[in-house]
Every structure is written in structure tokens, then in C-alpha cells.
Design a protein around this motif. Structure first.
Motif, PDB file in Angstrom:
ATOM      1  N   ARG A 128      12.435 -37.986   3.204  1.00 40.60           N
ATOM      2  CA  ARG A 128      11.617 -39.390   3.033  1.00 40.60           C
ATOM      3  C   ARG A 128      11.903 -40.114   1.898  1.00 40.60           C
ATOM      4  NH1 ARG A 128       6.235 -39.168   6.456  1.00 40.60           N
ATOM      5  NH2 ARG A 128       5.779 -41.183   5.231  1.00 40.60           N
ATOM      6  N   TYR A 129      11.832 -39.488   0.641  1.00 40.54           N
ATOM      7  CA  TYR A 129      12.291 -40.169  -0.587  1.00 40.54           C
ATOM      8  C   TYR A 129      13.698 -40.853  -0.376  1.00 40.54           C
ATOM      9  CZ  TYR A 129      13.833 -41.297  -4.965  1.00 40.54           C
ATOM     10  OH  TYR A 129      14.050 -41.926  -6.147  1.00 40.54           O
ATOM     11  N   PHE A 130      14.740 -40.306   0.109  1.00 41.35           N
ATOM     12  CA  PHE A 130      16.017 -40.881   0.170  1.00 41.35           C
ATOM     13  C   PHE A 130      16.169 -42.006   1.332  1.00 41.35           C
ATOM     14  CE2 PHE A 130      17.738 -36.863  -1.667  1.00 41.35           C
ATOM     15  CZ  PHE A 130      18.086 -37.290  -2.949  1.00 41.35           C
ATOM     16  N   ASP A 131      15.269 -41.848   2.188  1.00 46.07           N
ATOM     17  CA  ASP A 131      15.280 -42.710   3.202  1.00 46.07           C
ATOM     18  C   ASP A 131      14.467 -44.153   2.657  1.00 46.07           C
ATOM     19  OD1 ASP A 131      16.327 -41.440   5.179  1.00 46.07           O
ATOM     20  OD2 ASP A 131      14.457 -40.778   6.218  1.00 46.07           O
ATOM     21  N   PHE A 132      13.184 -43.936   1.840  1.00 42.81           N
ATOM     22  CA  PHE A 132      12.625 -44.859   1.375  1.00 42.81           C
ATOM     23  C   PHE A 132      13.429 -45.425   0.265  1.00 42.81           C
ATOM     24  CE2 PHE A 132       9.487 -47.233  -1.286  1.00 42.81           C
ATOM     25  CZ  PHE A 132       8.748 -47.596  -0.220  1.00 42.81           C
ATOM     26  N   LEU A 133      14.263 -44.670  -0.403  1.00 43.19           N
ATOM     27  CA  LEU A 133      15.196 -45.349  -1.543  1.00 43.19           C
ATOM     28  C   LEU A 133      16.240 -46.433  -1.052  1.00 43.19           C
ATOM     29  CD1 LEU A 133      16.232 -45.131  -4.607  1.00 43.19           C
ATOM     30  CD2 LEU A 133      17.768 -43.444  -3.750  1.00 43.19           C
ATOM     31  N   PHE A 167      18.168 -51.919  -0.616  1.00 39.46           N
ATOM     32  CA  PHE A 167      18.880 -52.831   0.424  1.00 39.46           C
ATOM     33  C   PHE A 167      17.774 -53.979   0.946  1.00 39.46           C
ATOM     34  CE2 PHE A 167      22.030 -49.681   0.391  1.00 39.46           C
ATOM     35  CZ  PHE A 167      22.745 -50.051  -0.008  1.00 39.46           C
ATOM     36  N   ARG A 168      16.481 -53.665   0.971  1.00 33.78           N
ATOM     37  CA  ARG A 168      15.581 -54.580   1.606  1.00 33.78           C
ATOM     38  C   ARG A 168      14.452 -55.128   0.890  1.00 33.78           C
ATOM     39  NH1 ARG A 168      18.199 -56.515   5.920  1.00 33.78           N
ATOM     40  NH2 ARG A 168      19.026 -55.112   7.470  1.00 33.78           N
ATOM     41  N   SER A 169      14.221 -54.445  -0.368  1.00 33.76           N
ATOM     42  CA  SER A 169      13.019 -55.189  -1.146  1.00 33.76           C
ATOM     43  C   SER A 169      13.097 -56.616  -1.700  1.00 33.76           C
ATOM     44  CB  SER A 169      12.772 -54.149  -2.372  1.00 33.76           C
ATOM     45  OG  SER A 169      11.739 -54.740  -3.187  1.00 33.76           O
ATOM     46  N   MET A 193      26.730 -47.214   0.405  1.00 34.93           N
ATOM     47  CA  MET A 193      25.448 -47.429   0.550  1.00 34.93           C
ATOM     48  C   MET A 193      24.864 -46.348  -0.260  1.00 34.93           C
ATOM     49  SD  MET A 193      24.111 -48.464   4.209  1.00 34.93           S
ATOM     50  CE  MET A 193      22.322 -48.987   3.862  1.00 34.93           C
ATOM     51  N   THR A 194      25.181 -45.044  -0.189  1.00 30.97           N
ATOM     52  CA  THR A 194      24.461 -43.985  -1.210  1.00 30.97           C
ATOM     53  C   THR A 194      25.042 -44.280  -2.374  1.00 30.97           C
ATOM     54  OG1 THR A 194      24.796 -42.456   0.724  1.00 30.97           O
ATOM     55  CG2 THR A 194      24.535 -41.610  -1.558  1.00 30.97           C
ATOM     56  N   PRO A 220      16.375 -45.795  -8.125  1.00 29.16           N
ATOM     57  CA  PRO A 220      15.527 -44.686  -8.627  1.00 29.16           C
ATOM     58  C   PRO A 220      14.647 -44.952  -9.689  1.00 29.16           C
ATOM     59  CG  PRO A 220      17.597 -43.880  -7.858  1.00 29.16           C
ATOM     60  CD  PRO A 220      18.073 -45.359  -8.036  1.00 29.16           C
ATOM     61  N   GLU A 221      15.141 -45.629 -10.886  1.00 28.22           N
ATOM     62  CA  GLU A 221      14.533 -45.971 -11.866  1.00 28.22           C
ATOM     63  C   GLU A 221      13.388 -46.867 -11.777  1.00 28.22           C
ATOM     64  OE1 GLU A 221      18.070 -45.502 -15.287  1.00 28.22           O
ATOM     65  OE2 GLU A 221      17.840 -47.123 -14.386  1.00 28.22           O
ATOM     66  N   TRP A 222      13.555 -47.847 -10.633  1.00 26.86           N
ATOM     67  CA  TRP A 222      12.551 -48.900 -10.362  1.00 26.86           C
ATOM     68  C   TRP A 222      11.197 -48.146  -9.328  1.00 26.86           C
ATOM     69  CZ3 TRP A 222      10.867 -52.914 -12.381  1.00 26.86           C
ATOM     70  CH2 TRP A 222      11.517 -53.779 -12.778  1.00 26.86           C
ATOM     71  N   LEU A 223      11.808 -47.000  -8.433  1.00 24.78           N
ATOM     72  CA  LEU A 223      10.829 -46.492  -7.738  1.00 24.78           C
ATOM     73  C   LEU A 223       9.836 -45.600  -8.822  1.00 24.78           C
ATOM     74  CD1 LEU A 223      12.461 -45.319  -4.427  1.00 24.78           C
ATOM     75  CD2 LEU A 223      10.765 -47.046  -5.054  1.00 24.78           C
TER      76      LEU A 223
END
Length: 506
Positions: free
Chosen positions: A174-179, A184-186, A224-225, A241-244
Motif C-alpha cells: 500500500r505504501y508503494f502504491d500510494f507513493l 505523479f498525481r498530487s 516511474m519507480t 518519500p521525504e515529502w510523505l
């Protein structure tokens, strides 16, 4: 020409959930109103219909974030306050600024940023541009009027904080999906999807092997990765990852996001594997203890090829809650492979800057502690580089205009750097070529043009006071333009260089 309307499918393409509700209908309406304002206030020669629709979607997403108390924008303004002493760059924050409300300064800055990035203008857009200010004021009035009645988006709240992340395999997935969605979409990452599409087009035009073989989807996944782990083209030059980590730290459900670390190394020596772990030794950092990496995170078919210890893995590793996982492409080569050995050596130097540090220390010893020295003629530069620093120099690479002079400077990050342009813009008692008029016209380039000087030296010039003449053209006069740059110099450098002192200076 009529502007193409923003539809629900456009909005939902950027959502971290699948089913739309009444809140989504509301924010699509806001997006269309914002896009209409941009069309009425900013000339078609500056903003295309495509960009107007993007700006409408992103501004509506920003309002949704504020109303729904998601915290993405708060994380940005908190970081700005920490770095620059103000919650919003470029636009002075008034006493009536509230972090949980719609503020005119926020809207002005976001519109400036979206136009600067989406339109890919090569020069800095003035924060005082009358068209931008007129559009920002109208957008602010719209959103401020909607603030009291705008609905919270419960689906977005659930997507962010409706699940508690733990050490489980489900949480990792779930983390990697949300990342991926966030990168790409935020609304904070407004051009990353366009950038990906341009990269795919460039790969196709260059005849990329994976695309030619019908594996375009695999190439896109690899790109993408890599982007979601390492790219820093967003605001404040942080990785996603730093933003999340910053966004999730205030919520118990997402505190695990702060545990995520991405290895700066891409090269590992395969040691062994067992039923649960693959043991890899980092070849770049110099660590001697193997790192246990979750075996299930690897492509098992590829992993079976690693039957010998003398195999180098080229890949990315991500640590989540103390456990390492493999991500992205996995390439393997024998330890003796010449190309791989060269790449490992280059990666090691990029990571520890050993050569650059040595060159810097030697430079400082020769100059008596001066990080920058100035010269008038080509011969003076040659004599300094060859006789005092002991460097080998190709004279054809040195073209010194004696009217503007030259400078040699150094930093731990880049070693020795020869500056041949705009030297007359550097204000220093040691600079015989300094020209105040030239400096007022050109000193800004050292803060906003990565092609002019490396980031570490831009920071050094700023700290040494040599860019004191840097200014933007301002309708309020030269002094206001100079004050604007002085107050926002660190932000401008971070923004245009896609780097920051916290991560990139030794």
C-alpha cells in the motif's frame, strides 16, 4: 475559441480512490471556474488550454487539501518556514495569514509556480506580472468565498489516513502504491506525469529496445519507480518519500512513512540467500556487513540466476520500518565485468566526493583560505591553475574576456571550478572586473541558472555577499527588486537548481 471543459473523468484520473461522490462533483466545478478565470485573465500566448485545465485541477486539489485538513500544503509551508523563515516564498505573508485557511499569498505563489513549471519558461517569471496577479486575485476571491461551505472530501481523508500502516506485507504494498500516486498525481508534483510522458516519447524516438520489443509498459514501470524514489523536481527539491514522511508525521496512522529510507547506492555484491532473505553487500558506501533484503520483493526468476557470490546487482533498495526491499529494475553482471566495475567506482566518487574534497583542501591551502580568486587575463588563470594548483589545462578551453575577467573557485562538492562568464557581476573588493551596472543586470543568473555555476558555488557566492546586486525587474523600482531577491535568494536557488543545502552541501 471555447475552452475544453474539465470532466469528472479528468478529476478522477488524479484521485487515490476510484468511486466519485458529491465532494468530487463540487471540486470539478471549482476546477472549471478556476480554469475560466485563468482564460479570462492570462493571454493565450502564455497559457495553453491544456495548461489552464491543469491549473484548474491543481488549484481545486489544493483547496480540497486545505478544506479536508489533509496536510500536504501545511507540510510545504512548515518546511518553508523552517528553511526560509516564511511560510510562502516570493509573496510577503501578512498578519492575517492562517495556516488552515485560504490565503491570498498561497494562491499567488501556487499560480506563479504552476505557470513557471507547466509552461516550461526558460526565464524566471516575475512574481509581479500583472496578468498573473489579476488571475491570482480573482481565484483567491472565488476560493475565499467558497471556504465556509466547501465540503470535506471523506474519500480523500480515507485514502490518506483511513488505514494504519504497520510492518505487514500489505502495508508495504500500500505504501508503494500510494507513493506512486503522490509522485505523479498530487497537486504538489504538478509536472511529473508530463515529464514521464516526454521521457517515454524520447525513448521511443531513440529506438529503445524495450519499446521495440513491445515491452513499453515494463519500461514505463522502471522509469516511474526510479522517479518516485529519486526525482527532486518538485517544490523544495525533496524526494516523494521525504515529502510523505513530512506529511504523515502528524498522524498515528501514517507514522510508518517517516521510517522509509532509500539507499543512495545502486550497486551491491550478492553474498547469499535463504528462504526469507537475500544478503547484499553495498559496494559504494564501503560497508562490510551484508544487508538482508526481503526475498519476496525480488523477481524470483531473475533471482534464481544469482547462483554465484561473484555477481553484482544493480538495483534500488528501500527500507520500510527497518526492513529492506528491492524496487525497480534488477540488472546483474559478473564482479569482473569491466563496465560494471567502472560504474561502481564512479558511483563511489559521487557519493563520498573524495577527489573533490582533496582538490578543495589543496585550493584553500594555496589561496590562504580564500574560496574564490579573481584574474584579469587568460595567462594569469593559466599560471594559477598549472603552476600553483598543479593542474593540467587545455588552453583552448580557456577564453577570458579581459573586460569581464575570470575567477577560480572551489567547493567540497565540485572541487575546482573556473568561472569565465559574468565575473564582473560578483561584488568583491578582490574583483578588479566588478561592474555595478553589469551586476544589476546579471547577478541573478548565479541564483536561477544551473548552467552558469554549480549549486554549491551559488550558495557560497550568496553567503560571501558577492551577489548583493542581484535583482528582479520590478514595477516598484530597483530597490524593491533587489530586496525581493535578497529575501528569497535561498528559495530561488533551491527552486531552479532542484537542490537544497540540507541534502546537497557537505
Amino acid at each position: 475559441m471555447l475552452m475544453k471543459k474539465i470532466f469528472m473523468q479528468d478529476w478522477m484520473a488524479a484521485r487515490p480512490y476510484r468511486v466519485a461522490d458529491s465532494a468530487d462533483v463540487y471540486y470539478v466545478g471549482i476546477a472549471n471556474k478556476v480554469a475560466a478565470i485563468v482564460k479570462s485573465k492570462i493571454a493565450d500566448s502564455i497559457v495553453t488550454d491544456h495548461h489552464r485545465r491543469y491549473i484548474g485541477l491543481f488549484m481545486a486539489s489544493w483547496l480540497e487539501d486545505v478544506i479536508s485538513n489533509i496536510g500536504v500544503w501545511k507540510a510545504f509551508t512548515d518546511e518553508c518556514l523552517k528553511r526560509y523563515g516564511t511560510r510562502v516564498p516570493l509573496y510577503p505573508v501578512g498578519e492575517d495569514y492562517y495556516t488552515d485557511e485560504v490565503n491570498e499569498e498561497d494562491v499567488h505563489f501556487l499560480l506563479w509556480h504552476y505557470l513557471q513549471v507547466l509552461c516550461r519558461v526558460q526565464k524566471i517569471i516575475s512574481p509581479e506580472d500583472p496578468q498573473i496577479n489579476a488571475a491570482a486575485k480573482a481565484i483567491y476571491e472565488l476560493l475565499a468565498a467558497e471556504y465556509e461551505t466547501a465540503p470535506e472530501n471523506e474519500s480523500l481523508q480515507q485514502a490518506f489516513y483511513g488505514y494504519t500502516y504497520t510492518e505487514s506485507e500489505e502495508s508495504v504494498v500500500r505504501y508503494f502504491d500510494f507513493l506512486r500516486w503522490f509522485h505523479f498525481r498530487s497537486f504538489l508534483n504538478c509536472e511529473n506525469m508530463d515529464r514521464l510522458q516526454r521521457m517515454m516519447e524520447e525513448k521511443a524516438a531513440a529506438g529503445d529496445r524495450l519499446i521495440a520489443e513491445g515491452n513499453g509498459a515494463m519500461l514505463q514501470h522502471i522509469l516511474m519507480t526510479d522517479a518516485e524514489l529519486f526525482d527532486r523536481f518538485d517544490l523544495l527539491s525533496l524526494t516523494s518519500p521525504e515529502w510523505l514522511a513530512r506529511i504523515g508525521e502528524w498522524h498515528p496512522e501514517t507514522k510508518a512513512w517517516a521510517s522509509v529510507k532509500v539507499s543512495p547506492s545502486h550497486y551491491f555484491l550478492y553474498v547469499r540467500k535463504d528462504e526469507e532473505w537475500v544478503y547484499l553487500q553495498d559496494l559504494v558506501s564501503g560497508a562490510t556487513e551484508p544487508v538482508p533484503v526481503k526475498r519476496l520483493s525480488f523477481n524470483q526468476a531473475e533471482l534464481e540466476k544469482a547462483v554465484e557470490q561473484e555477481v553484482i546487482f544493480a538495483t534500488s533498495l528501500v527500507e520500510y520500518m527497518g526492513v529492506w526491499y528491492q524496487r525497480g529494475m534488477l540488472a546483474m553482471a559478473p564482479k569482473t565485468d569491466g563496465q560494471m566495475v567502472t560504474e561502481v567506482a564512479r558511483a563511489g566518487n559521487r557519493l563520498d566526493h573524495s577527489r573533490e574534497k582533496a582538490d578543495y583542501e589543496h585550493f584553500m591551502q594555496v589561496t590562504g583560505g580564500k574560496p574564490i580568486v579573481f584574474f584579469r587575463t587568460k595567462q594569469e588563470v593559466l599560471d594559477f591553475l598549472t603552476q600553483q594548483l598543479g593542474m593540467t589545462v587545455n588552453e583552448a578551453d580557456l577564453s577570458v574576456d579581459e573586460r569581464t575577467g575570470a575567477a577560480v573557485m572551489a567547493s567540497k562538492e565540485v572541487g575546482v571550478h573556473v568561472q569565465l562568464g559574468l565575473v564582473d557581476c560578483l561584488q568583491s573588493a578582490d574583483n578588479p572586473s566588478y561592474n555595478a551596472e553589469s551586476a544589476r543586470k546579471g547577478a541573478l543568473s548565479f541564483l536561477v541558472s544551473p548552467s552558469v555555476v554549480p549549486y554549491s558555488l551559488s550558495c557560497r557566492l550568496l553567503d560571501e555577499g558577492m551577489l548583493a546586486d542581484a535583482m528582479m525587474n520590478s514595477r516598484k523600482g530597483n530597490q524593491y527588486g533587489a530586496d525581493l531577491v535578497r529575501q528569497n535568494a535561498r528559495f530561488l536557488t533551491d527552486y531552479y537548481f532542484h537542490q537544497c543545502r540540507e541534502k546537497d552541501l557537505i
